[in-house]
Enzyme design. Structure first.
Site, PDB file in Angstrom:
ATOM      1  N   ARG A  48     -17.806   7.834  -9.012  1.00 32.20           N
ATOM      2  CA  ARG A  48     -16.657   8.218  -8.189  1.00 32.20           C
ATOM      3  C   ARG A  48     -15.827   9.299  -8.883  1.00 32.20           C
ATOM      4  O   ARG A  48     -15.446  10.308  -8.281  1.00 32.20           O
ATOM      5  CB  ARG A  48     -15.789   6.982  -7.889  1.00 32.20           C
ATOM      6  CG  ARG A  48     -14.794   7.167  -6.750  1.00 32.20           C
ATOM      7  CD  ARG A  48     -13.555   6.305  -6.934  1.00 32.20           C
ATOM      8  NE  ARG A  48     -12.883   6.589  -8.188  1.00 32.20           N
ATOM      9  CZ  ARG A  48     -12.131   7.674  -8.408  1.00 32.20           C
ATOM     10  NH1 ARG A  48     -11.935   8.551  -7.459  1.00 32.20           N
ATOM     11  NH2 ARG A  48     -11.574   7.869  -9.597  1.00 32.20           N
ATOM     12  N   LYS A 137     -29.145  15.255   5.798  1.00 31.47           N
ATOM     13  CA  LYS A 137     -30.268  15.850   5.065  1.00 31.47           C
ATOM     14  C   LYS A 137     -31.408  14.857   4.933  1.00 31.47           C
ATOM     15  O   LYS A 137     -31.181  13.653   4.769  1.00 31.47           O
ATOM     16  CB  LYS A 137     -29.792  16.262   3.671  1.00 31.47           C
ATOM     17  CG  LYS A 137     -30.936  16.653   2.740  1.00 31.47           C
ATOM     18  CD  LYS A 137     -30.485  16.834   1.317  1.00 31.47           C
ATOM     19  CE  LYS A 137     -31.360  15.997   0.396  1.00 31.47           C
ATOM     20  NZ  LYS A 137     -31.128  16.269  -1.021  1.00 31.47           N
ATOM     21  N   GLU A 178     -35.533  19.581   5.135  1.00 30.17           N
ATOM     22  CA  GLU A 178     -35.832  20.042   3.776  1.00 30.17           C
ATOM     23  C   GLU A 178     -37.261  19.702   3.371  1.00 30.17           C
ATOM     24  O   GLU A 178     -37.531  18.591   2.914  1.00 30.17           O
ATOM     25  CB  GLU A 178     -34.842  19.406   2.781  1.00 30.17           C
ATOM     26  CG  GLU A 178     -35.115  19.839   1.352  1.00 30.17           C
ATOM     27  CD  GLU A 178     -34.133  19.249   0.342  1.00 30.17           C
ATOM     28  OE1 GLU A 178     -33.168  18.581   0.746  1.00 30.17           O
ATOM     29  OE2 GLU A 178     -34.344  19.457  -0.861  1.00 30.17           O
ATOM     30  N   LYS A 220     -33.795  23.910   4.908  1.00 33.00           N
ATOM     31  CA  LYS A 220     -33.569  23.972   3.454  1.00 33.00           C
ATOM     32  C   LYS A 220     -34.926  24.009   2.750  1.00 33.00           C
ATOM     33  O   LYS A 220     -35.504  22.969   2.444  1.00 33.00           O
ATOM     34  CB  LYS A 220     -32.760  22.746   3.018  1.00 33.00           C
ATOM     35  CG  LYS A 220     -32.539  22.646   1.511  1.00 33.00           C
ATOM     36  CD  LYS A 220     -31.433  21.669   1.185  1.00 33.00           C
ATOM     37  CE  LYS A 220     -31.339  21.401  -0.297  1.00 33.00           C
ATOM     38  NZ  LYS A 220     -30.124  20.694  -0.673  1.00 33.00           N
TER      39      LYS A 220
HETATM   40  P1  13P Z   1     -31.665  20.979  -6.265  1.00 34.00           P
HETATM   41  O1  13P Z   1     -30.948  22.269  -5.925  1.00 34.00           O
HETATM   42  O2  13P Z   1     -31.254  20.415  -7.582  1.00 34.00           O
HETATM   43  O3  13P Z   1     -33.150  21.100  -6.080  1.00 34.00           O
HETATM   44  O4  13P Z   1     -31.161  19.899  -5.224  1.00 34.00           O
HETATM   45  C1  13P Z   1     -31.080  20.214  -3.907  1.00 34.00           C
HETATM   46  C2  13P Z   1     -31.380  19.028  -3.112  1.00 34.00           C
HETATM   47  O5  13P Z   1     -30.583  18.613  -2.299  1.00 34.00           O
HETATM   48  C3  13P Z   1     -32.667  18.353  -3.326  1.00 34.00           C
HETATM   49  O6  13P Z   1     -32.901  17.433  -2.316  1.00 34.00           O
END
Ligand code: 13P
Length: 345
Positions: A48, A137, A178, A220
């Site tokens: 935290r 994400k 991502e 991403k």
């Molecule tokens: P990094 O930039 O350290 O790769 O982390 C980004 C991320 O959210 C990985 O899931």
């Protein structure tokens, strides 16, 4: 249900010019690895306090449009009792949430993983939306090695990412999709380019099948880069060129924006690569191209902090510096001079 316009407005705010996203969504296990490096115990209060330092950084909202949080952090408060979500909003920063449950071994595919977390996701997304999360994400992991990735790994991860994205949008949350092609290994940049193109093609096919609104989504990706232990390391301009070429071949221009992960690159190299893309391809990119770094934004700050309240100001200065450098890179205006000048100051 949120309208398409709401999703589009949020996605556009996430990739607003000169801004990027701070990934601070390390799971309790991952933050332990980071804390081990600075000899800080992995206790809830330390987690935290660390996030409190990051999020109370003055002027962070000038360079950071959104922060990705872990479930625990989304529910925590700043030292003065303000919920982190409210604190971020007050500073003009959108709160986001990691919703995947991590990469787990993929059956019959040795050395490969599938990201889990779809079960119960609609309900969790509704709760996260109520708690104030505007985006989410989900990270899929693609490993390059002997005879891998397999088609199974590429397609099953694309399928999971697409199902996640559709579920988020139904709950009014913008999905960051991502697909990370890991830089671990001795593979060449050619191999990375080939695997990245395959991964992204498969992903956008799955997103189409799952009716995902591309304008209300953010990609991403990892960069097209030489394997970490490959003898021949590609230079900055080559990484920029191959990465943009691959994205142009695979990503529809309707996608709201692209924000890279740093994936284990050094902080300054991650900035230089992003800068080269925006400088060398100025005016030729169909989407905003920015950052969503975890390690490359936090590493210097974490090192400066070392778990001590007395170091909060230097930790914040380090975070603000990297955020500003990457903001410059997101418009192709980063330079060694900027990096050094700020360091000397
Ligand atoms: P990094 O930039 O350290 O790769 O982390 C980004 C991320 O959210 C990985 O899931």
């Amino acid at each position: 249900m949120a309208s398409q316009q709401d999703l589009i407005a949020t996605a556009q705010a996430m990739v607003a010019s000169g801004k990027g996203i701070l990934a601070a969504d390390e799971s309790t296990g991952t933050i332990e690895k980071r804390f081990n490096d600075i000899k800080v115990e992995n206790l809830e209060e330390n987690r935290r306090a660390y996030r409190d330092m990051l999020f109370t950084t003055k002027d962070l909202g000038k360079y950071i449009s959104g922060v990705i949080l872990f479930d625990e952090t989304l529910r925590q408060k700043s030292a003065d009792g303000t919920p982190f979500v409210d604190l971020l909003k007050k500073n003009g920063i959108l709160p986001g949430i990691k919703v995947d449950a991590g990469a787990k071994p993929l059956a019959f595919c040795p050395g490969e993983t599938i990201t889990e977390g779809l079960d119960g996701l609609p309900k969790r997304c509704q709760e996260y939306a109520k708690l104030g999360a505007k985006f989410a994400k989900w990270r899929a992991v693609i490993t390059i090695g002997k005879d891998i990735p397999s088609r199974t790994c590429i397609e099953e991860n694309a399928h999971a990412l697409a199902r996640y994205a559709a579920i988020c949008q139904e709950a009014g949350i913008v999905p960051i999709v991502e697909p990370e092609v890991l830089m671990d290994g001795d593979h060449t940049i050619d191999r990375c380019e080939e695997v990245t193109e395959w991964t992204l093609n498969s992903l956008y096919d799955a997103l189409y099948l799952n009716k995902v609104l591309l304008e209300g989504s953010v990609l991403k990706p990892s960069m097209v880069i030489s394997g970490k232990s490959c003898a021949q390391q590609a230079g900055v301009d080559e990484v920029a060129e191959r990465t943009i070429r691959t994205l142009k071949r695979t990503i529809p221009s309707a996608v709201a924006g692209i924000v890279f992960l740093s994936g284990g690159q050094s902080d300054e190299l991650a900035t230089a690569h992003l800068n080269a893309m925006n400088r060398n391809f100025a005016g030729k990119l169909p989407w905003p191209v920015s950052f969503s770094y975890g390690r490359a934004l936090q590493a210097p700050s974490l090192k400066a902090w070392k778990g001590a309240a007395a170091n909060v100001a230097v930790g914040q200065a380090a975070l603000l510096h990297r955020s500003r450098m990457n903001s410059l890179a997101s418009t192709g205006k980063y330079s060694d001079a900027e990096e050094k000048q700020a360091k000397a100051a």
